[in-house]
Design a protein around this motif. Structure first.
Motif, PDB file in Angstrom:
ATOM      1  N   SER A 147       0.826  -1.221   0.000  1.00  0.00           N
ATOM      2  CA  SER A 147       0.000   0.000   0.000  1.00  0.00           C
ATOM      3  C   SER A 147       0.854   1.262   0.000  1.00  0.00           C
ATOM      4  CB  SER A 147      -0.907   0.011   1.237  1.00  0.00           C
ATOM      5  OG  SER A 147      -0.136   0.001   2.428  1.00  0.00           O
ATOM      6  N   SER A 148       2.168   1.100   0.139  1.00  0.00           N
ATOM      7  CA  SER A 148       3.078   2.236   0.264  1.00  0.00           C
ATOM      8  C   SER A 148       4.358   1.960  -0.512  1.00  0.00           C
ATOM      9  CB  SER A 148       3.414   2.473   1.745  1.00  0.00           C
ATOM     10  OG  SER A 148       4.543   3.319   1.899  1.00  0.00           O
ATOM     11  N   ASP A 151       6.840  -0.030   1.325  1.00  0.00           N
ATOM     12  CA  ASP A 151       6.681  -1.478   1.434  1.00  0.00           C
ATOM     13  C   ASP A 151       7.752  -2.233   0.650  1.00  0.00           C
ATOM     14  OD1 ASP A 151       4.521  -1.415   3.141  1.00  0.00           O
ATOM     15  OD2 ASP A 151       3.027  -1.484   1.537  1.00  0.00           O
ATOM     16  N   VAL A 244      -1.209  -1.458  -7.857  1.00  0.00           N
ATOM     17  CA  VAL A 244      -1.618  -0.783  -6.629  1.00  0.00           C
ATOM     18  C   VAL A 244      -1.171   0.666  -6.688  1.00  0.00           C
ATOM     19  CG1 VAL A 244      -1.230  -0.620  -4.136  1.00  0.00           C
ATOM     20  CG2 VAL A 244      -1.611  -2.842  -5.194  1.00  0.00           C
ATOM     21  N   PRO A 246       0.076   3.491  -4.581  1.00  0.00           N
ATOM     22  CA  PRO A 246       0.596   3.736  -3.232  1.00  0.00           C
ATOM     23  C   PRO A 246      -0.002   5.000  -2.624  1.00  0.00           C
ATOM     24  CG  PRO A 246       2.378   3.215  -4.758  1.00  0.00           C
ATOM     25  CD  PRO A 246       1.150   3.447  -5.580  1.00  0.00           C
ATOM     26  N   LYS A 247      -0.134   4.988  -1.309  1.00  0.00           N
ATOM     27  CA  LYS A 247      -0.816   6.081  -0.611  1.00  0.00           C
ATOM     28  C   LYS A 247      -0.090   7.416  -0.722  1.00  0.00           C
ATOM     29  CE  LYS A 247       1.302   4.816   3.842  1.00  0.00           C
ATOM     30  NZ  LYS A 247       1.038   4.295   5.209  1.00  0.00           N
TER      31      LYS A 247
END
Length: 342
Positions: A147-148, A151, A244, A246-247
């Motif tokens: 998510s980041s 990661d 994904v 990332p935030k």
């Protein structure tokens, strides 16, 4: 009953046909080959030809070479519309190689996201499509979805990590984003280089897009910073790879469409660009190649929308100043080479 045409009538008919043929204008544009160029011909060029009695000549010329050709042809340009994906429109506008476009000259301008028209005031063309760079992961073998950006440093992904060489634009932009999340700036890339150095003994370094697919398919890759459109290519090949966002946000490659200066068909060239900005065309590119639309009126079905950055999420895109990046590219690549040679 037989019909006989006089010589005068035949001459008149020939004159009409010749006049009609001469009336057909021609636009010369560049594209980038492969599926992208094929789709452009099907979705944009051929429909535009039929609707406007125009012939479009397409040359496969990539962005950096296109800028070089415009410079060489400055006094007698051969192209009417040029596309860039590496920020070359910034340089081209400053050098007077492309013509400014006013928002009122594009019927879709009011519907574009603000970032897509921000360059018009500087003499650049509008952003027509975007591909975001985030994280790809194998949803079956990876321990969990990332998510980041940070990661990538999580030891749970072990030695199943792919990094892209900075000679690849996706790799360069991904590196600049990693640098940003670890406190770096375009003026100071030391934090990013140092942190990426920590990953080198865990990663496979690749140089080209096909190698990403190969590593997910053959070498048990779990996670990689790469683009949303290529995640779709890998999924189509049968690999369970997801994209994904990332935030912290995502860098992106921005495709721009530009009118070449000192060419006769300026109005028609702008009309072609406007056609490419329609919601229907942009929805088709999102569906077929997973590029993000820049027209806010574009409607995506649920499957496509789940794999493409769009709507409010488009505001999470990060655009590093193209001219600054271009100026630092060679030095950053040299520093990268020293890093991986240790």
């Amino acid at each position: 009953m037989r019909l006989y045409l006089s010589t005068a009538a035949l001459v008149a008919g020939t004159a009409i046909l010749s006049s009609s043929a001469l009336a057909q204008e021609t636009l010369v544009v560049n594209s980038w080959g492969g599926t992208y160029e094929k789709l452009q011909k099907e979705l944009i060029f051929e429909p535009f030809e039929r609707a406007n009695n125009v012939k479009i000549q397409v040359a496969t010329v990539y962005s950096a070479d296109m800028l070089a050709q415009l410079r060489a042809q400055k006094n007698a340009p051969q192209y009417d519309v040029v596309q860039f994906s590496g920020g070359q429109e910034v340089v081209a506008a400053k050098e007077g190689l492309i013509s400014p476009i006013k928002p009122e000259e594009l019927s879709h301008a009011a519907d574009l996201y603000p970032f897509a028209t921000a360059g018009l005031a500087r003499g650049e063309g509008p952003v027509s499509l975007v591909t975001a760079i985030g994280l790809l992961y194998n949803e079956k073998t990876a321990p969990s979805a990332p998510s980041s950006w940070k990661d990538l440093w999580d030891p749970k992904y072990e030695d199943h990590l792919i990094l892209t060489d900075l000679s690849n634009s996706y790799g360069l932009l991904g590196m600049l984003m990693m640098n940003q999340v670890w406190g770096g700036t375009l003026e100071n890339t030391k934090p990013g280089l140092e942190k990426v150095g920590e990953l080198l003994n865990r990663s496979v370094i690749i140089t080209s897009s096909p190698e990403v697919q190969q590593n997910f398919a053959q070498n048990d890759a779990w996670i990689a910073p790469f683009s949303q459109d290529y995640a779709h290519v890998i999924r189509q090949s049968g690999q369970p790879v997801r994209f994904v966002a990332p935030k912290e946000g995502m860098p992106a490659v921005f495709f721009t469409s530009n009118v070449v200066a000192n060419r006769p068909n300026q109005a028609l060239a702008k009309k072609l660009i406007d056609f490419s900005l329609s919601p229907e065309v942009q929805a088709a590119f999102a569906r077929e190649m997973r590029y993000s639309p820049t027209n806010s009126k574009t409607v995506l079905d649920a499957e496509v929308g789940a794999e493409v950055v769009h709507g409010d999420a488009i505001n999470s895109l990060v655009r590093f100043d193209p001219q600054t990046v271009d100026g630092m590219r060679n030095q950053l690549i040299e520093e990268w080479k020293k890093l991986i040679a240790r």
